[in-house]
Design a protein around this motif. Structure first.
Motif, PDB file in Angstrom:
ATOM      1  N   GLY B 479      13.726  -6.782 -18.870  1.00  0.00           N
ATOM      2  CA  GLY B 479      12.312  -6.707 -19.221  1.00  0.00           C
ATOM      3  C   GLY B 479      11.760  -5.293 -19.295  1.00  0.00           C
ATOM      4  N   THR B 480      12.618  -4.284 -19.140  1.00  0.00           N
ATOM      5  CA  THR B 480      12.130  -2.921 -19.293  1.00  0.00           C
ATOM      6  C   THR B 480      12.926  -2.216 -20.375  1.00  0.00           C
ATOM      7  OG1 THR B 480      13.677  -2.133 -17.646  1.00  0.00           O
ATOM      8  CG2 THR B 480      11.473  -2.650 -16.867  1.00  0.00           C
ATOM      9  N   ARG B 481      12.335  -1.118 -20.886  1.00  0.00           N
ATOM     10  CA  ARG B 481      13.067  -0.314 -21.849  1.00  0.00           C
ATOM     11  C   ARG B 481      13.984   0.607 -21.056  1.00  0.00           C
ATOM     12  NH1 ARG B 481      10.515   3.289 -26.673  1.00  0.00           N
ATOM     13  NH2 ARG B 481      11.294   5.267 -25.903  1.00  0.00           N
ATOM     14  N   ALA B 482      15.267   0.361 -21.162  1.00  0.00           N
ATOM     15  CA  ALA B 482      16.216   1.077 -20.309  1.00  0.00           C
ATOM     16  C   ALA B 482      16.539   2.453 -20.866  1.00  0.00           C
ATOM     17  CB  ALA B 482      17.496   0.263 -20.145  1.00  0.00           C
ATOM     18  N   ALA B 483      16.620   2.567 -22.160  1.00  0.00           N
ATOM     19  CA  ALA B 483      16.993   3.859 -22.749  1.00  0.00           C
ATOM     20  C   ALA B 483      16.691   3.864 -24.235  1.00  0.00           C
ATOM     21  CB  ALA B 483      18.484   4.118 -22.546  1.00  0.00           C
ATOM     22  N   GLU B 484      16.607   5.056 -24.780  1.00  0.00           N
ATOM     23  CA  GLU B 484      16.539   5.189 -26.237  1.00  0.00           C
ATOM     24  C   GLU B 484      17.608   6.174 -26.671  1.00  0.00           C
ATOM     25  OE1 GLU B 484      12.690   5.716 -28.185  1.00  0.00           O
ATOM     26  OE2 GLU B 484      13.673   7.257 -29.394  1.00  0.00           O
ATOM     27  N   LEU B 485      18.409   5.754 -27.624  1.00  0.00           N
ATOM     28  CA  LEU B 485      19.497   6.595 -28.098  1.00  0.00           C
ATOM     29  C   LEU B 485      19.180   7.043 -29.512  1.00  0.00           C
ATOM     30  CD1 LEU B 485      22.305   4.079 -27.100  1.00  0.00           C
ATOM     31  CD2 LEU B 485      21.408   5.928 -25.695  1.00  0.00           C
ATOM     32  N   ARG B 486      19.435   8.340 -29.788  1.00  0.00           N
ATOM     33  CA  ARG B 486      19.239   8.808 -31.157  1.00  0.00           C
ATOM     34  C   ARG B 486      20.469   9.543 -31.662  1.00  0.00           C
ATOM     35  NH1 ARG B 486      13.619  10.755 -31.815  1.00  0.00           N
ATOM     36  NH2 ARG B 486      12.584   9.874 -30.028  1.00  0.00           N
ATOM     37  N   ASN B 494      27.527   4.009 -25.149  1.00  0.00           N
ATOM     38  CA  ASN B 494      26.243   4.374 -24.563  1.00  0.00           C
ATOM     39  C   ASN B 494      25.301   3.181 -24.496  1.00  0.00           C
ATOM     40  OD1 ASN B 494      26.892   6.961 -23.998  1.00  0.00           O
ATOM     41  ND2 ASN B 494      26.085   7.811 -25.916  1.00  0.00           N
ATOM     42  N   ILE B 495      25.356   2.327 -25.495  1.00  0.00           N
ATOM     43  CA  ILE B 495      24.494   1.146 -25.475  1.00  0.00           C
ATOM     44  C   ILE B 495      24.862   0.279 -24.278  1.00  0.00           C
ATOM     45  CG2 ILE B 495      23.892  -0.998 -26.654  1.00  0.00           C
ATOM     46  CD1 ILE B 495      24.187   0.478 -29.311  1.00  0.00           C
ATOM     47  N   ILE B 496      26.149   0.065 -24.079  1.00  0.00           N
ATOM     48  CA  ILE B 496      26.585  -0.794 -22.973  1.00  0.00           C
ATOM     49  C   ILE B 496      26.253  -0.164 -21.625  1.00  0.00           C
ATOM     50  CG2 ILE B 496      28.647  -1.713 -21.832  1.00  0.00           C
ATOM     51  CD1 ILE B 496      29.712  -2.436 -24.519  1.00  0.00           C
ATOM     52  N   GLU B 504      19.021   4.930 -14.740  1.00  0.00           N
ATOM     53  CA  GLU B 504      19.726   5.672 -13.695  1.00  0.00           C
ATOM     54  C   GLU B 504      21.232   5.647 -13.963  1.00  0.00           C
ATOM     55  OE1 GLU B 504      19.928   1.572 -11.748  1.00  0.00           O
ATOM     56  OE2 GLU B 504      18.649   2.569 -13.212  1.00  0.00           O
ATOM     57  N   LYS B 505      21.924   6.593 -13.424  1.00  0.00           N
ATOM     58  CA  LYS B 505      23.390   6.632 -13.466  1.00  0.00           C
ATOM     59  C   LYS B 505      23.939   6.568 -14.891  1.00  0.00           C
ATOM     60  CE  LYS B 505      26.740   4.196 -11.367  1.00  0.00           C
ATOM     61  NZ  LYS B 505      27.282   3.032 -10.678  1.00  0.00           N
ATOM     62  N   GLN B 506      23.352   7.374 -15.778  1.00  0.00           N
ATOM     63  CA  GLN B 506      23.848   7.284 -17.145  1.00  0.00           C
ATOM     64  C   GLN B 506      24.815   8.396 -17.472  1.00  0.00           C
ATOM     65  OE1 GLN B 506      20.433   7.112 -19.562  1.00  0.00           O
ATOM     66  NE2 GLN B 506      19.936   5.080 -18.835  1.00  0.00           N
ATOM     67  N   GLU B 507      25.621   8.119 -18.437  1.00  0.00           N
ATOM     68  CA  GLU B 507      26.506   9.164 -18.943  1.00  0.00           C
ATOM     69  C   GLU B 507      25.649  10.197 -19.655  1.00  0.00           C
ATOM     70  OE1 GLU B 507      30.101   8.721 -18.683  1.00  0.00           O
ATOM     71  OE2 GLU B 507      29.256   7.322 -17.233  1.00  0.00           O
ATOM     72  N   SER B 508      26.182  11.364 -19.828  1.00  0.00           N
ATOM     73  CA  SER B 508      25.419  12.401 -20.509  1.00  0.00           C
ATOM     74  C   SER B 508      25.136  11.938 -21.927  1.00  0.00           C
ATOM     75  CB  SER B 508      26.221  13.697 -20.547  1.00  0.00           C
ATOM     76  OG  SER B 508      27.401  13.454 -21.285  1.00  0.00           O
ATOM     77  N   GLY B 509      24.056  12.377 -22.450  1.00  0.00           N
ATOM     78  CA  GLY B 509      23.751  12.027 -23.829  1.00  0.00           C
ATOM     79  C   GLY B 509      22.785  10.864 -23.915  1.00  0.00           C
ATOM     80  N   VAL B 510      22.624  10.100 -22.840  1.00  0.00           N
ATOM     81  CA  VAL B 510      21.667   9.009 -22.870  1.00  0.00           C
ATOM     82  C   VAL B 510      20.396   9.506 -22.199  1.00  0.00           C
ATOM     83  CG1 VAL B 510      21.194   6.661 -22.193  1.00  0.00           C
ATOM     84  CG2 VAL B 510      23.523   7.354 -22.721  1.00  0.00           C
ATOM     85  N   ARG B 511      19.339   9.471 -22.930  1.00  0.00           N
ATOM     86  CA  ARG B 511      18.113  10.044 -22.409  1.00  0.00           C
ATOM     87  C   ARG B 511      17.277   8.974 -21.716  1.00  0.00           C
ATOM     88  NH1 ARG B 511      13.741  12.536 -25.709  1.00  0.00           N
ATOM     89  NH2 ARG B 511      14.560  11.078 -27.212  1.00  0.00           N
ATOM     90  N   SER B 512      16.754   9.333 -20.592  1.00  0.00           N
ATOM     91  CA  SER B 512      15.910   8.377 -19.888  1.00  0.00           C
ATOM     92  C   SER B 512      14.541   8.321 -20.544  1.00  0.00           C
ATOM     93  CB  SER B 512      15.769   8.815 -18.442  1.00  0.00           C
ATOM     94  OG  SER B 512      14.631   8.210 -17.910  1.00  0.00           O
ATOM     95  N   GLN B 513      13.997   7.146 -20.627  1.00  0.00           N
ATOM     96  CA  GLN B 513      12.690   6.986 -21.265  1.00  0.00           C
ATOM     97  C   GLN B 513      11.555   7.388 -20.370  1.00  0.00           C
ATOM     98  OE1 GLN B 513      11.696   6.693 -24.287  1.00  0.00           O
ATOM     99  NE2 GLN B 513      13.866   7.085 -24.425  1.00  0.00           N
ATOM    100  N   GLU B 514      11.692   7.074 -19.083  1.00  0.00           N
ATOM    101  CA  GLU B 514      10.556   7.254 -18.179  1.00  0.00           C
ATOM    102  C   GLU B 514      10.171   8.727 -18.104  1.00  0.00           C
ATOM    103  OE1 GLU B 514       9.243   4.365 -17.295  1.00  0.00           O
ATOM    104  OE2 GLU B 514      10.971   3.593 -18.374  1.00  0.00           O
ATOM    105  N   SER B 515      11.137   9.608 -18.372  1.00  0.00           N
ATOM    106  CA  SER B 515      10.846  11.026 -18.208  1.00  0.00           C
ATOM    107  C   SER B 515      10.177  11.596 -19.446  1.00  0.00           C
ATOM    108  CB  SER B 515      12.136  11.788 -17.921  1.00  0.00           C
ATOM    109  OG  SER B 515      13.011  11.653 -19.015  1.00  0.00           O
ATOM    110  N   GLU B 516      10.052  10.842 -20.472  1.00  0.00           N
ATOM    111  CA  GLU B 516       9.462  11.359 -21.707  1.00  0.00           C
ATOM    112  C   GLU B 516       7.994  11.693 -21.533  1.00  0.00           C
ATOM    113  OE1 GLU B 516      11.376  10.241 -25.929  1.00  0.00           O
ATOM    114  OE2 GLU B 516      10.040   8.788 -25.062  1.00  0.00           O
TER     115      GLU B 516
END
Lengths: 339, 516
Positions: B479-486, B494-496, B504-516
């Motif tokens: 129910g939350t937006r977990a990430a946005e990939l471009r 990265n999607i998986i 949290e705990k993402q591989e590099s290259g996946v940007r967190s949304q909350e920090s935007e």
């Protein structure tokens, strides 16, 4: 989750409970309140409204419809409808009048057995073939009327006047009590209706059949999943409706002194109106036999007042119709708000 | 194992030739909460229905406490101690709590219902579950969560050894979920086995001991949850190899796909609806295809429905071309120029008995009508135009739509929206159940539409489709937006990762949304 949501939640629930209480009060007691109000108005407006004769009349005239409406209550509580009861009244009357010479018990049992059997047919087709009650009982309404006409050759069957017992069913009194100038007597049809309602109340509230009747109209799918025997309950309510319509037909024949194949036309609609006006949901699941008594009396008093007013009795049709519509609209609003 | 309550082996179930379950195994121990997970069509529902007697199996064996059983109906299963509590609460709103628990087996005295005992017994069961509910209360006056608990109490009252909970939290708030957890813990302590179905990973890890994964009607694996990390679980569900994904993710690094500046078209901000949507924001630019990924129940379709006005949101705003829209029902969204092609073509889309022509122009009829009469000439013109443009294969425009293939039906539905000239198009699983050839055609079509300036939000379960077709991918989880990939971040790996772990705990290259 934040505290704000907690508060919002509990307020919502409280308001919900309060609304539900108000709604259920109006649902349960609304008809009674209107009945009392009407009686008060009538008592002031018409001199002879509160006379013993007039009140007895209201009770006596409506006792047969009350029986039909009692059966209809069970049917409607399951979410069904029974349009065949008017024709059953006529058919039972004709059968009873024919057999009155053979003894009261024979006439009564044969007539009631016949309409009960036809009620069972209704129930069987509805539950086994899964066809809407409206269609099934409409077909039965037409066919049973036909049977009544065939059996009599379209004319009334006179009741053998030697059978005093049979006449007593519709016209007799049980006891008479005189207190000063007031003379109280209890007519047999009124007593029969009273007993029937007591039994009906007991069955509905204290037996499995009664509770399952409610369950079926509340949520048929849930009832099925809970392992209730939905088919048996359906059979039961339509048989009961047939039996009570038959009883009403016998009493009517006794009152009229004849079995009329054309009697009872429109009774199914009056019975449905009485049930719904009393506060039972047309969609089923909620209501009761007490509500139906109030509904019957309410419609009876309205008719009585219209006559006292000197209006054409056709007006009662218009008023009853309007009243029924108003009740359904109110019910609908009360219940939709709850969901 | 001697504490095994239930064992199912080689369970197979077919419906009209379609195999819903193919030799599935499942085992439940006493006192454990065992989760059953899988994507659409995995066979979870079928398995629990077989387990609880609602369906009869075509092959396989079921043992309850070591004894072979053969359930013919839910009642059979109930009397053996296997009880299912389904997602939609199947109870009677107008009756009391006690009646709902005991309906069908009311305690009786002299043939009469013993109300006193019924209420007392109901109270005892509710107390046992730690629930403070008045057994005399009318069910309809309780909130959804408590109704659900009453449904569980009814199940438990059959002396249940196995309780199946089918998405028990789907209509509960976070606080209410706590009540459910308490009930589950009490049941576990009593040695009851619980089969728990939920799409929410947080719940699985909070309350379940083991998990069994199904995919496409087949058994995949059973694992202890404490030894299984989320990424592995997602990989099991989707049928991907973890190592392969990570390798692909590394080599897919590509600088060419830098983010392109696009003119903003639609932006939905902080959409909130209970636990289904938690402050979800999505932006789609003009001419852009934004993909939306997520497991079943993660909030993908819910986001689409919220934007379209099909579900009422509690808060949040939707803007189109810089104007804030007031959307309370789909009509408002449609008038503003939003179109929504739903995932369920059969139930929400086509009108099977009507012709292609009528299906296609259904939504556009007001524009084709003059004084209440439909202009057949204009209608035919539009229909022919779209049939040609989208390559709809039908014997004629008068053919009934139900006779068309899935891909052609989908094209007709797409055309139905396109003839209203929408600005923003939401596609929910646009290519599901469509054969490969038609799939490619629809994907090309979506590209063309975007090239013409339409903004597209494309929800899909097929990672390949999202990776290839989207300029950005929004990943949903619980129910939350977990990430946005471009750009070059967009990869299946990265999607998986985002589906499993969120921000949290993402591989590099996946940007967190909350920090935007």
């Amino acid at each position: 989750m934040s505290d704000a949501t907690l508060t919002a939640d509990s307020i919502d629930t409280q308001a919900g409970v309060r609304r539900a209480c108000v709604a259920s009060f109006i649902q349960k007691q609304g008809a009674l309140i209107v009945l009392v109000l009407l009686c008060v108005v009538a008592a002031f407006r018409y001199d002879n409204f509160l006379t013993e004769a007039n009140l007895q009349n209201i009770l006596r005239q409506n006792s047969m419809l009350a029986l039909v409406a009692l059966g209809m209550t069970f049917v409607i509580l399951t979410g069904g409808i029974d349009l065949s009861v008017g024709s059953f009244v006529a058919l039972a009357g004709v059968i009873a009048a024919n057999l009155a010479g053979q003894g009261t018990i024979v006439a009564l049992l044969a007539a009631v057995a016949a309409t009960t059997a036809l009620g069972l047919v209704n129930g069987a087709v509805i539950s086994k073939a899964r066809i809407q009650p409206f269609v099934v009982t409409l077909a039965m309404m037409i066919a049973a009327r036909g049977l009544a006409l065939i059996a009599t050759g379209e004319t009334a069957v006179r009741v053998n006047s030697l059978n005093q017992g049979f006449t007593w069913l519709g016209r007799g009194t049980i006891f008479e009590l005189s207190v000063g100038s007031i003379n109280i007597e209890l007519y047999v049809p009124v007593l029969i209706a009273l007993i029937a309602y007591l039994i009906g109340w007991f069955v509905l509230n204290h037996t499995r059949f009664g509770r399952h009747t409610f369950a079926l109209g509340d949520n048929e799918e849930a009832a099925r999943l809970m392992g209730l025997n939905v088919g048996r309950v359906t059979l039961g309510v339509y048989a009961l409706s047939g039996a009570l319509a038959g009883l009403a037909g016998v009493i009517l024949a006794s009152r009229l002194g004849a079995g009329q194949p054309t009697e009872g036309v429109g009774w199914e609609l009056d019975a449905i109106a009485a049930v719904v006006v009393g506060g039972t949901l047309l969609t089923g699941g909620k209501g009761g036999v007490g509500a139906t008594i109030i509904g019957v009396l309410l419609l009876g008093v309205i008719l009585n007042m219209i006559k006292a007013e000197g209006l054409s009795s056709w007006w009662q049709l218009v008023l009853r119709g309007a009243f029924l519509l108003a009740v359904v609209v109110v019910q609908n609003r009360l219940n939709s708000r709850k969901k | 194992m001697n504490d095994e309550l239930l064992r199912m082996t080689g369970i197979t179930k077919r419906f009209a030739g379609v195999t819903a379950l193919d030799s599935v195994d499942f085992a439940l121990r006493a006192g454990e909460c065992h989760s059953l997970v899988g994507e659409n069509g995995a066979g979870k529902s079928t398995l629990i229905k077989v387990m609880s007697g609602a369906y009869t199996r075509d092959a396989g064996e079921i043992f309850v406490e070591g004894k072979s059983v053969n359930f013919r109906s839910p009642e059979d299963a109930q009397s053996a101690g296997v009880v299912a509590v389904y997602q939609e609460v199947n109870l009677l709103l107008f009756r009391t709590v006690a009646e709902n628990i005991y309906l069908g087996r009311e305690p009786r005295r002299f043939g009469m219902i013993d109300w006193k005992r019924m209420n007392a017994d109901a109270k005892a069961i509710l107390d046992r579950l730690g629930l403070d509910i008045n057994p005399r209360a009318t069910l309809g006056t309780l909130n959804i969560a408590l109704r659900q608990m009453v449904a569980i109490a009814r199940g438990v009252s059959f002396n249940a050894k196995v309780v199946v909970l089918d998405e028990p939290t789907s209509s509960l708030t976070d606080r209410e979920v706590g009540i459910l957890y308490d009930v589950i813990r009490r049941l576990k302590a009593e040695g009851v086995g619980i089969v728990y179905i939920s799409h929410r990973f947080d719940e699985l890890y909070a309350v379940c001991d083991r998990v069994t994964v199904l995919r496409d009607g087949k058994y995949v694996a059973t694992r202890d949850l404490k030894d299984l990390d989320r990424l592995d679980l997602v990989c099991l569900m989707l049928g991907k190899q973890r190592e392969e994904l990570e390798r692909k993710g590394a080599t897919a690094f590509d600088h060419s796909a830098a983010p392109v500046e696009v003119e903003p078209l639609m932006s939905a901000t902080n959409l909130k609806r209970g636990r289904h949507l938690n402050n979800v924001s999505v932006e789609v630019g003009r001419g852009e295809i934004v993909g939306m990924a997520g497991l079943l129940g993660s909030g993908r379709t819910e986001t689409a429905r919220a934007i379209f006005g099909a579900d009422n949101i509690e808060s949040g705003s939707i803007e189109l071309e810089g104007k804030r829209l007031k959307i309370s029902e789909p009509n408002n969204a449609i008038d503003a120029g939003i179109a929504f092609l739903s995932e369920d073509r059969k139930a929400e889309g086509i009108i099977p008995e009507l012709s292609v022509r009528e299906n296609l122009t259904l939504a556009a009829l007001p524009a084709l009508t003059n004084m209440g009469v439909v202009s057949r000439a204009k209608q035919t013109e539009i229909v022919n135009n779209f049939m040609q443009r989208l390559g709809i294969k039908a014997s004629s425009s008068e053919q009934k739509i139900r006779e068309l293939s899935g891909g052609n039906q989908q094209k007709v539905l797409l055309a139905r929206w396109l003839c209203k000239n929408p600005k923003f198009l939401i596609l929910d699983e646009p290519t599901r159940g469509i054969d490969i050839g038609a799939k490619g055609e629809i994907q090309n079509l979506i590209n063309e539409l975007a090239a013409q300036g339409l903004g597209v939000l494309m929800i899909s379960s097929e990672l390949e489709e999202l990776v290839e077709g989207s300029s950005r991918v929004v990943v949903m989880r619980d129910g939350t937006r977990a990430a946005e990939l471009r750009g070059n971040q967009i990869s299946q790996a990265n999607i998986i990762h985002a589906m499993a772990h969120g921000e949290e705990k993402q591989e590099s290259g996946v940007r967190s949304q909350e920090s935007e």
